[in-house]
Design an enzyme around this catalytic site. Structure first.
Site, mmCIF file in Angstrom:
data_model
loop_
_atom_site.group_PDB
_atom_site.id
_atom_site.type_symbol
_atom_site.label_atom_id
_atom_site.label_comp_id
_atom_site.label_asym_id
_atom_site.label_seq_id
_atom_site.Cartn_x
_atom_site.Cartn_y
_atom_site.Cartn_z
ATOM 1 N N CYS A 75 35.920 41.199 64.748
ATOM 2 C CA CYS A 75 36.286 42.058 63.620
ATOM 3 C C CYS A 75 35.337 41.878 62.457
ATOM 4 C CB CYS A 75 37.739 41.824 63.234
ATOM 5 S SG CYS A 75 38.800 42.893 64.203
ATOM 6 N N ARG A 82 39.168 48.099 60.756
ATOM 7 C CA ARG A 82 38.665 47.733 62.079
ATOM 8 C C ARG A 82 39.746 47.096 62.945
ATOM 9 N NH1 ARG A 82 33.158 47.102 63.036
ATOM 10 N NH2 ARG A 82 31.856 48.022 61.429
ATOM 11 N N TRP A 95 40.457 39.622 65.621
ATOM 12 C CA TRP A 95 41.309 40.068 66.726
ATOM 13 C C TRP A 95 41.303 38.942 67.754
ATOM 14 C CZ3 TRP A 95 45.137 42.894 66.883
ATOM 15 C CH2 TRP A 95 45.171 44.249 66.538
ATOM 16 N N ASN A 131 31.893 36.679 65.138
ATOM 17 C CA ASN A 131 32.252 37.856 65.930
ATOM 18 C C ASN A 131 31.516 37.771 67.261
ATOM 19 O OD1 ASN A 131 33.871 38.997 63.995
ATOM 20 N ND2 ASN A 131 32.324 40.405 63.231
ATOM 21 N N GLY A 132 32.170 38.170 68.338
ATOM 22 C CA GLY A 132 31.527 38.148 69.646
ATOM 23 C C GLY A 132 32.271 37.234 70.595
ATOM 24 N N GLU A 189 41.346 64.143 75.004
ATOM 25 C CA GLU A 189 41.293 63.597 73.647
ATOM 26 C C GLU A 189 42.656 63.656 72.972
ATOM 27 O OE1 GLU A 189 39.860 62.073 69.980
ATOM 28 O OE2 GLU A 189 39.356 61.830 72.094
ATOM 29 N N LYS A 198 44.689 60.385 71.568
ATOM 30 C CA LYS A 198 45.166 60.239 70.195
ATOM 31 C C LYS A 198 46.638 59.825 70.167
ATOM 32 C CE LYS A 198 41.741 60.358 68.080
ATOM 33 N NZ LYS A 198 41.167 59.884 69.267
ATOM 34 N N GLU A 242 46.974 56.192 71.283
ATOM 35 C CA GLU A 242 46.398 55.228 70.346
ATOM 36 C C GLU A 242 47.338 54.896 69.194
ATOM 37 O OE1 GLU A 242 41.588 55.656 70.238
ATOM 38 O OE2 GLU A 242 42.741 57.338 69.426
ATOM 39 N N HIS A 252 48.337 69.006 91.752
ATOM 40 C CA HIS A 252 47.856 68.061 92.765
ATOM 41 C C HIS A 252 48.347 66.648 92.464
ATOM 42 C CE1 HIS A 252 45.311 71.018 94.739
ATOM 43 N NE2 HIS A 252 44.877 71.400 93.544
ATOM 44 N N LYS A 274 38.218 49.275 65.415
ATOM 45 C CA LYS A 274 37.433 50.485 65.162
ATOM 46 C C LYS A 274 36.104 50.443 65.886
ATOM 47 C CE LYS A 274 36.643 54.428 63.150
ATOM 48 N NZ LYS A 274 37.366 55.627 63.613
#
Length: 607
Positions: free
Chosen positions: A2, A27, A74, A100-101, A480, A484, A487, A503, A602
Site C-alpha cells: 500500500c 489504495r 494490506w 511495499n512488495g 465491467e 463493479k 467490487e 449455454h 487501487k
C-alpha cells in the site's frame, strides 16, 4: 502492498506523515503506522484498522522528531494486527523499515537470522529486512541497505531510518514505485506522488534497483553498484492536489459525474485537419503504423475490459487483428509473436505488476510497446516505447469509473489514427471525430438516469446473484458492470455474451436473480430481445439499459434505464454510466464502504 510516506526537513514529521497517508487511503489498507526520530530514540506508533486509529494514538502519545517514515498496509504475510503493522524495528531497535512488495525468500532469510539468535516480533516478510540491514549497519545506512538487498529476492519499495543517523531517510526500489519529493521545508519519499501534493514542488521517480539518501538539504541516488545516478526532475502534476470530494458523499460518485469533463480532456488537442487523431508521445509514425500486422492488448481488471472494447474498435475502424490478454497470463506464456506485432499495455496506475512484467517481456523480445496510462511519471509510462496519457485526473475510488471510459475514448482515437493511415477515408474519419466530440454531451445526458437507477437499486439491493448480458461492443461492458457490483457491494455477479446465457448460465435464472440486459438499438438488437424473452419465460426479473424512447424493450423488461442514442462503437462509454451508478447505489444501500472496498487495493503491485 500500500502506501509509503517519509519526510526529513525543517518541520515536525508526524503531521506530514499522517496527511500523506490520508491521501493514500484510497489504495486500501488494514493497518497504519509511523516511526519518527529525535536522534536519541526511535518513536514507533502503529495500529491495526483505519488511519483514524493511528491518528488517535499519535494524539495521545505524540511522535516527536523532524524526520520519519510511515506506512499503510494490506496484509499479505500475517494478519491485520498491531504487531504486523509497519514500521518494523531491528532486534536492538536501531533500524526501522517500511516496505511495499513481497520478499520471496523471506523464509530462508528468517531461518538464517533465527539461527543467529534473532527473535522475530511479527509474522511479516518485511521484518527480515530490518534485521538484515541492522546486521550490515556500520555507520552508513545507505551502504547497509544496499548490502542487505543483495541477499533479497522479490519486490520492494523501501523507506528506512536509523537511530544513529538523525535526519537521514534511505529509500530503495525494485518493482514497487517510489518517488522523491523536493519541497521548501525538506525532502519527501512516497510510493505515490499524490501523497506529496502541496508539500513538494518537484519530484524525482526512482528506477528499479536504485537507492536514495535523503536529508533536509540534499538527496543522492545510486544504482546497485553504488554509482551515482542522474535522474530527471519533474514538476509535480498540478492535478494531484485536486483529489477532494467536494459536495459528493463519495469519491466514486464524484468520479462518475466527472466523466463528461474527463472525456473532453482525453480528446482536447488530439484531432487535426486531416480528419485523424494525433498523440504527442505515441512515437509511432505513419510508416510504422502501416507495418503493424497485429496488436496484442494486455491489461488487468477494468483495463482488461476496456481492451476488449478496443479489440472491436481496432478491427472495425483500422482492420488490424487484435488479441486481448490478461497480463497475469501473458507474462508467463511463450506465444509466437510476429515482428509486425505491437504490444499495447493498458493501466490506470501505471504500476500494475503483471502489466509491467508483460510489457518488459515484450520489450525484451524486441516488440514495439505502447501504453495507455493515467498516471504521469509511472513506471509503465516511462518504460513503454510510446503511449498516451488519459488526462483523467486522480481516480481515488478503488473501483475504476472515469479511467475506464477515458481508456475506451483513447482506444477509439487510436483506432481512428490507425484506420486513417490504412484505409479510412477523410469523410469517414471526420464522422468518427464528430461522433467523439458529441460524446461528453451524451454522457452528461446519460447521467440524468440517476433517479431511475436509484429506484432500480432499491428494488434489487437484496439480490445475492445478478447476471449482466450484452453482445458485441456491449459484452465487455457487461463484464465491467458485473465487476463493479462485485467490487463495491460484495454481491456475486457475472457478465456474459447475451447469446451464451443459454449455454449454462440460464440454469441460475429464477425470480430472485435479476438479469441486466444492455439493449440499446443496434445491429444485434433483435437477437438481444430474443435472449431477453428466454429470461422472462423462466420467471427472471429483467433490468434493461435501452435507448431513450424505445417502445419495444419496456414491453419485456421489468425496469428500464434509458440512455441516449450514440453510434454502436461508442455505446460502451454511454452504457457504462448506468451500470456504474447501479453498483454505487446498491453498495450504499448495503452499507458498504464504497471508496475503500474490502480486500482491494487501487494499485496492484504484487502478483
Amino acid at each position: 502492498m500500500c502506501g509509503i510516506v517519509g519526510f526529513t526537513g525543517r518541520r515536525e514529521a508526524s503531521p506530514v506523515l499522517l496527511e500523506g497517508l490520508r491521501r493514500l487511503e484510497y489504495r486500501g489498507y488494514d493497518s497504519a503506522g509511523m516511526v519518527t526520530s529525535t536522534g536519541d530514540d526511535l518513536h514507533l506508533r502503529k495500529k491495526a484498522g483505519r488511519l483514524a486509529e493511528l491518528g488517535k494514538l499519535v494524539a495521545a502519545h505524540p511522535a516527536p522528531g523532524r524526520h520519519g517514515i510511515s506506512h499503510t498496509r494490506w496484509a499479505t504475510h500475517g494478519g491485520a494486527t498491531d504487531r504486523n503493522a509497519h514500521p518494523h524495528l531491528s532486534a536492538n531497535n536501531d533500524i526501522a523499515v517500511v516496505h511495499n512488495g513481497v520478499i520471496e525468500n523471506f523464509a530462508t532469510l528468517k531461518h538464517q537470522l533465527r539461527a543467529d539468535g534473532v527473535v522475530f516480533r511479527s509474522d511479516t516478510d518485511t521484518e527480515v529486512l530490518s534485521h538484515l540491514i541492522s546486521r550490515y549497519y556500520q555507520g552508513d545506512l545507505l551502504a547497509a541497505v544496499t548490502t542487505a538487498l543483495g541477499l533479497v529476492k522479490g519486490t520492494y519499495g523501501l523507506a528506512v531510518i536509523a537511530k544513529a543517523e538523525p535526519g537521514v531517510v534511505v529509500g530503495a526500489r525494485l518493482g514497487s514505485p517510489l518517488v522523491i519529493g523536493i519541497g521548501p521545508d525538506g525532502h519527501y519519499l512516497a510510493s505515490d506522488a499524490s501523497a506529496l501534493a502541496g508539500f513538494a514542488e518537484k519530484v524525482v521517480y526512482l528506477g528499479d534497483r536504485q537507492v536514495c539518501h535523503l536529508d533536509g538539504t540534499e538527496y543522492v541516488i545510486r544504482n546497485q553498484d553504488f554509482d551515482p545516478v542522474d535522474v530527471p526532475v519533474h514538476d509535480i502534476a498540478r492535478y494531484l492536489g485536486d483529489a477532494e470530494r467536494g459536495d459528493f458523499p463519495h469519491f466514486m460518485l464524484k468520479e462518475i459525474y466527472e466523466q463528461p469533463e474527463t472525456l473532453a480532456n482525453a480528446m482536447r488537442g488530439r484531432f487535426d485537419a486531416d480528419a485523424t487523431a494525433h498523440f504527442g508521445g505515441l512515437n509511432l509514425g505513419a510508416r510504422q503504423v502501416r507495418q503493424v500486422e497485429r496488436v496484442i492488448m494486455t491489461a488487468c481488471g477494468t483495463s482488461y475490459h476496456a481492451a476488449m472494447v478496443g479489440e472491436y474498435l481496432f478491427e472495425e475502424l483500422a482492420r488490424v487483428p487484435v488479441e486481448v490478454e490478461y497480463a497475469s497470463e501473458f507474462r508467463y506464456r511463450n506465444p509466437p509473436v510476429d515482428r509486425g506485432t505491437v504490444v499495447l499495455a493498458l493501466t490506470q496506475s501505471g504500476e500494475t505488476a503483471d502489466t509491467l512484467a508483460a510489457l518488459r517481456e515484450s520489450k525484451r523480445l524486441g516488440h514495439t510497446t505502447l501504453a495507455i496510462c493515467n498516471t504521469v511519471g509511472s513506471t509503465i509510462a516511462r518504460e513503454a516505447d510510446g503511449g498516451v496519457y488519459l488526462r483523467a485526473g486522480p481516480e481515488i475510488g478503488v473501483a475504476s469509473t472515469k479511467a475506464f471510459t477515458s481508456q475506451v475514448c483513447v482506444l477509439t482515437m487510436l483506432a481512428l489514427y490507425l484506420g486513417r493511415t490504412r484505409h479510412l477515408s477523410g469523410a469517414q474519419g471526420q464522422r468518427v471525430i464528430d461522433d467523439l466530440r458529441a460524446l461528453p454531451a451524451a454522457v452528461r445526458k446519460a447521467l440524468e438516469c440517476h433517479d431511475q437507477v436509484k429506484r432500480v437499486a432499491a428494488k434489487y439491493a437484496a439480490a445475492r446473484n445478478v447476471l449482466y448480458l450484452g453482445r458485441q461492443y456491449l459484452y465487455p461492458v457487461a463484464l465491467e458492470g458485473a465487476l463493479k457490483l462485485k467490487e463495491i457491494s460484495y454481491i456475486h455477479a457475472e457478465g456474459y455474451p447475451a447469446a451464451e446465457m443459454k449455454h449454462g448460465p440460464i440454469a441460475l435464472v429464477d425470480e430472485n436473480t435479476p438479469s441486466v440486459f444492455l439493449a440499446p438499438r443496434g445491429n444485434v438488437f433483435d437477437k438481444v430481445m430474443s435472449n431477453m424473452q428466454e429470461i422472462k419465460a423462466r420467471g427472471g426479473p429483467v433490468i434493461a439499459v435501452a435507448s431513450a424512447g424505445d417502445d419495444e424493450v419496456p414491453a419485456l423488461a421489468d425496469d428500464v434505464i434509458p440512455i441516449p442514442d450514440v453510434p454502436e462503437y461508442l455505446q460502451p462509454v454511454v452504457a457504462a454510466i448506468p451500470l456504474q451508478l447501479l453498483a454505487y447505489e446498491i453498495a450504499v444501500l448495503c452499507g458498504c464502504d464504497v471508496d475503500k472496498p474490502r480486500n482491494l487495493a487501487k494499485s496492484v503491485t504484487v502478483e
